[in-house]
Design an enzyme around this catalytic site. Structure first.
Site: not given
Ligand code: IMP
Length: 197
Positions: A14, A17, A74, A154, A182
């Site tokens: 959620n 960004h 992640d 962010f 990345h």
């Protein structure tokens, strides 16, 4: 000739960004749905001690509980002089409930007087599509700046300057960041794979 409808896929986040970046990278051929858009308001626990493990937990949670083909990312910031910290714990570096400003402030404090400011962002994406589970990884090398700069992006973007650049990620447009980041690198591999199946 009519344009084919975009294919749907869930991105287990959620974070607005990340969603904006991923939607821009994947382009018009994909309708990328957030957790909110599939009605998932659960706080999915990220209990693994690797980026790969946490990405898989998030993607598998959605596949198991909601049935959608799904991917999750992640990301960690790994700083050489801090032996790879904050790494997998990047979101909680300054402690639970702390925001990006607190995380960056602690990072700059822990690097005070440190000449070696080399660092890299690493992203692992886990895709679960039907019975298949795949991983895609992206990395960008750079340095932690002495002070935050820029208002775009962010997280740690204001203190990360990619190699070969004079600006931090937070001083770049989304398109400029996505071209070298990345997440951009991992997501382009994901999109190429999805296009091939
Ligand atoms: P996660 O992947 O959402 O667990 O992110 C881990 C931490 O890294 C959070 O503090 C994020 O704000 C930060 N983060 C993730 N991706 C980026 C990025 O592209 N730039 C800067 N910080 C990021």
């Amino acid at each position: 000739m009519t344009t084919p409808a975009p294919r749907k896929i869930v991105f287990a986040t959620n974070n607005r960004h990340k969603l904006r970046e991923i939607r821009e990278i994947m382009g018009d051929g994909w309708q990328v749905m957030s957790l909110e858009e599939i009605g998932c308001h659960d706080d999915i626990p990220e209990t693994a001690d690797t980026l790969r493990g946490n990405a898989e937990i998030k993607a598998r949670y959605v596949k198991t509980h909601y049935g959608y083909d799904c991917f999750a990312d992640d990301t960690g910031l790994l700083v050489d002089a801090l032996n790879g910290a904050p790494g997998v714990y990047s979101a909680r570096y300054a402690g639970p409930g702390h925001d990006s400003a607190a995380n960056m402030a602690l990072l700059l404090k822990n690097l005070e007087g440190q000449a070696n400011r080399k660092a890299h962002f690493s992203t692992v994406i886990c895709l679960i599509c039907g019975d298949e589970t795949r991983f895609f990884e992206g990395r960008v090398d750079g340095e932690i700046t002495l002070n935050p700069a820029g208002a775009e992006g962010f997280g740690y973007d204001p203190v990360f300057r990619p190699d070969g650049e004079i600006r931090t990620f937070a001083e770049m447009t989304d398109a400029e960041k996505n071209a070298i980041s990345h997440r951009g690198r991992a997501t382009r591999q994901l999109t190429a794979f999805l296009a091939s199946i």
